[in-house]
Design a protein around this motif. Structure first.
Motif, short mmCIF file in Angstrom:
data_model
loop_
_atom_site.label_atom_id
_atom_site.label_comp_id
_atom_site.label_asym_id
_atom_site.label_seq_id
_atom_site.Cartn_x
_atom_site.Cartn_y
_atom_site.Cartn_z
N GLU A 232 -19.61 6.55 11.44
CA GLU A 232 -18.27 7.10 11.32
C GLU A 232 -18.33 8.63 11.42
O GLU A 232 -19.39 9.23 11.42
CB GLU A 232 -17.65 6.71 9.98
CG GLU A 232 -17.45 5.22 9.82
CD GLU A 232 -16.78 4.85 8.51
OE1 GLU A 232 -15.99 3.91 8.50
OE2 GLU A 232 -17.07 5.51 7.48
N ARG A 233 -17.12 9.23 11.52
CA ARG A 233 -16.93 10.68 11.60
C ARG A 233 -17.46 11.21 12.93
O ARG A 233 -18.15 10.54 13.67
CB ARG A 233 -17.58 11.41 10.41
CG ARG A 233 -17.12 10.91 9.04
CD ARG A 233 -17.70 11.75 7.93
NE ARG A 233 -17.37 11.19 6.62
CZ ARG A 233 -17.71 11.74 5.46
NH1 ARG A 233 -18.41 12.86 5.43
NH2 ARG A 233 -17.37 11.16 4.33
N GLN B 7 -17.53 5.71 17.23
CA GLN B 7 -16.80 4.46 17.23
C GLN B 7 -17.66 3.38 16.58
O GLN B 7 -18.77 3.11 17.06
CB GLN B 7 -16.42 4.05 18.66
CG GLN B 7 -15.52 5.03 19.37
CD GLN B 7 -14.13 5.09 18.73
OE1 GLN B 7 -13.58 4.07 18.32
NE2 GLN B 7 -13.57 6.29 18.65
N LEU B 8 -17.17 2.78 15.50
CA LEU B 8 -17.99 1.84 14.74
C LEU B 8 -18.53 0.71 15.61
O LEU B 8 -19.73 0.40 15.55
CB LEU B 8 -17.19 1.26 13.57
CG LEU B 8 -17.87 0.16 12.75
CD1 LEU B 8 -19.20 0.63 12.20
CD2 LEU B 8 -16.96 -0.31 11.64
N ASP C 119 -12.10 2.88 9.90
CA ASP C 119 -11.32 2.26 10.97
C ASP C 119 -10.62 1.02 10.43
O ASP C 119 -11.27 0.06 9.99
CB ASP C 119 -12.25 1.89 12.13
CG ASP C 119 -11.52 1.43 13.38
OD1 ASP C 119 -10.42 0.85 13.25
OD2 ASP C 119 -12.06 1.63 14.49
N GLU C 120 -9.29 1.04 10.44
CA GLU C 120 -8.52 -0.05 9.85
C GLU C 120 -8.78 -1.40 10.51
O GLU C 120 -8.52 -2.45 9.90
CB GLU C 120 -7.03 0.29 9.91
CG GLU C 120 -6.63 1.47 9.03
CD GLU C 120 -5.14 1.75 9.08
OE1 GLU C 120 -4.43 1.07 9.86
OE2 GLU C 120 -4.69 2.64 8.35
N ARG C 121 -9.29 -1.39 11.72
CA ARG C 121 -9.60 -2.65 12.39
C ARG C 121 -10.74 -3.40 11.71
O ARG C 121 -10.91 -4.61 11.93
CB ARG C 121 -9.97 -2.41 13.85
CG ARG C 121 -8.86 -1.84 14.72
CD ARG C 121 -9.40 -1.54 16.11
NE ARG C 121 -10.47 -0.55 16.07
CZ ARG C 121 -11.30 -0.30 17.11
NH1 ARG C 121 -11.17 -1.01 18.23
NH2 ARG C 121 -12.23 0.62 16.99
N PHE C 122 -11.52 -2.70 10.90
CA PHE C 122 -12.74 -3.29 10.36
C PHE C 122 -12.78 -3.31 8.85
O PHE C 122 -13.83 -3.58 8.25
CB PHE C 122 -13.96 -2.54 10.90
CG PHE C 122 -14.07 -2.53 12.40
CD1 PHE C 122 -14.51 -3.66 13.07
CD2 PHE C 122 -13.68 -1.42 13.14
CE1 PHE C 122 -14.60 -3.67 14.46
CE2 PHE C 122 -13.78 -1.42 14.53
CZ PHE C 122 -14.23 -2.55 15.19
N GLY D 273 -11.89 -4.50 4.84
CA GLY D 273 -11.96 -5.79 4.18
C GLY D 273 -13.37 -6.21 3.81
O GLY D 273 -13.57 -7.25 3.16
N ARG D 274 -14.35 -5.44 4.21
CA ARG D 274 -15.75 -5.68 3.89
C ARG D 274 -16.48 -4.34 3.93
O ARG D 274 -15.93 -3.34 4.40
CB ARG D 274 -16.38 -6.68 4.86
CG ARG D 274 -16.17 -6.31 6.31
CD ARG D 274 -16.58 -7.40 7.25
NE ARG D 274 -18.02 -7.45 7.42
CZ ARG D 274 -18.62 -8.05 8.47
NH1 ARG D 274 -17.87 -8.65 9.40
NH2 ARG D 274 -19.91 -8.07 8.57
N THR D 275 -17.69 -4.30 3.43
CA THR D 275 -18.39 -3.02 3.41
C THR D 275 -18.81 -2.59 4.81
O THR D 275 -19.08 -3.43 5.69
CB THR D 275 -19.65 -3.07 2.53
OG1 THR D 275 -20.60 -3.98 3.12
CG2 THR D 275 -19.31 -3.49 1.11
N LEU D 276 -18.86 -1.29 5.01
CA LEU D 276 -19.37 -0.74 6.26
C LEU D 276 -20.80 -1.22 6.51
O LEU D 276 -21.17 -1.58 7.64
CB LEU D 276 -19.30 0.78 6.19
CG LEU D 276 -19.84 1.59 7.36
CD1 LEU D 276 -19.08 1.25 8.65
CD2 LEU D 276 -19.73 3.10 7.06
#
Length: 362
Positions: free
Chosen positions: A218-219, A223-224, A256-259, A261-264
């Motif tokens: 990130e940052r 792109q994740l 990124d809001e697309r991802f 709900g779980r940890t990075l």
């Protein structure tokens, strides 16, 4: 395995004696020309004495124009070899594996240190100029030459710094990298330089020389999904020995809001890794969190601020699984006792709330 103090075999070279790696920490303690100082030697060997399985240098620049901060340890010339030889021997004598982190700051290099910084393509915000194709080839070759220098000095391996918006992360970034040749455009082209460097190091160095890679997902216009794809490929190809994730916080969810709900971290622990070991860094300040990182699927834990606060973080966790780092801020005297020199402490003063104000006591 989830035992922090179980040995960690690596595909190449010796095993880590435990699962705790010293993060490559900026400290601004070396000489202006990049030669090792006594202060940096003492800082790193003290962490080896404190029980870390692998002790890594701060980011060490592979070209003079890649310097990212004052007092940076250099590895771009043979004039650095004497200090590197001394450092590798000192770490080994204290029972830890050793690695140099290979770095180029790219557009993040301060103008007052390097003149005009360089970047994959012209970067208006920083005033950096884009590299020519021949300069990209030279950059690749200088990373490889720096790895050879680390090998000659006696280090067990190197880590390629592909994180934090520095030059290899700039090549990976679809926002920063606007090249139109084989090093720009689609994700495969933008990752080409990174993989050529890894391939080159693997070919140039001895068969048991360890190669790691640091990525941050990130940052800095990363792109994740693309960083996950790079991680998946590096582990599938098996040319590195470990992947070191810099997450800022190992427990966080993706930005990124697309991802969400779980940890990075979970996007990487679920990847097939073959013999490649996976580790993560980010606000691991106590024994409980360190153990949780392994329980969550990593093979090792990279310790940053916890290692600044206590040189013997591993031994304290071994003695007490519930060990917690000292509360912040800490005094200058505390940091001096832990092996930080005045330049390093001055740098830590730029971290809000880390060093107590001596005048106020807060």
């Amino acid at each position: 395995m989830t035992d922090l103090f179980a040995p960690l075999p690596l595909t190449r070279g010796p095993a880590m004696k435990n699962r705790l790696m010293l993060a490559p920490l900026t400290n601004q303690q070396s000489h202006p020309d990049g030669r090792l100082s006594d202060e940096e030697y003492n800082w790193l060997t003290k962490r080896a004495s404190g029980g870390f399985g692998l002790v890594m240098t701060a980011a060490s620049h592979v070209q003079s124009v890649g310097q990212g901060f004052p007092g940076q340890l250099g590895i771009f010339g043979d004039e650095h070899l004497d200090g590197l030889i001394r450092l590798a021997a000192g770490i080994r004598e204290r029972g830890a594996l050793s690695a140099v982190q290979l770095h180029h700051a790219g557009y993040r290099a301060p103008k007052e240190l390097v003149g005009t910084p360089v970047c994959p393509s012209d970067h208006e915000e920083s005033g950096s100029r884009g590299l020519s194709l021949d300069e990209v080839y030279q950059l690749r070759d200088d990373f490889i030459a720096a790895a050879k220098r680390a090998e000659k000095a006696g280090f067990d391996g190197v880590e390629v710094h592909g994180a934090h918006g520095y030059i290899l992360a700039e090549f990976l970034s679809p926002g920063v990298n606007q090249r139109t040749d084989q090093y720009g455009g689609n994700p495969e082209n933008r990752a080409r330089l990174l993989f050529e460097i890894i391939d080159g190091i693997r070919s140039a160095c001895r068969s048991d020389f360890q190669v790691g890679l640091r990525l941050s997902p990130e940052r800095y216009e990363q792109q994740l999904d693309e960083v996950v794809a790079v991680a998946a490929r590096t582990m599938a190809e098996g040319k590195i020995d470990y992947l070191d994730l810099s997450l800022w916080d190992v427990t966080k969810e993706p930005m990124d809001e697309r991802f969400t709900g779980r940890t990075l971290m979970s996007y990487f622990t679920e990847l097939p890794r073959g013999g490649v070991r996976l580790g993560a860094a980010g606000k691991v300040m106590d024994g409980k969190t360190a153990a949780w990182v392994l329980e969550s699927g990593c093979d090792f834990v990279t310790i940053g601020r916890g290692a600044i606060l206590r040189h013997d973080f591993p031994e304290r966790v071994r003695a007490d699984a519930a060990y917690e780092s000292p509360a912040l801020p800490v005094t200058i005297d505390h940091l001096l006792d832990e092996g930080l020199s005045p330049p390093f402490i001055d740098y830590m003063n730029s971290w809000p709330g880390f060093v107590a104000d001596q005048a106020s006591g807060n």
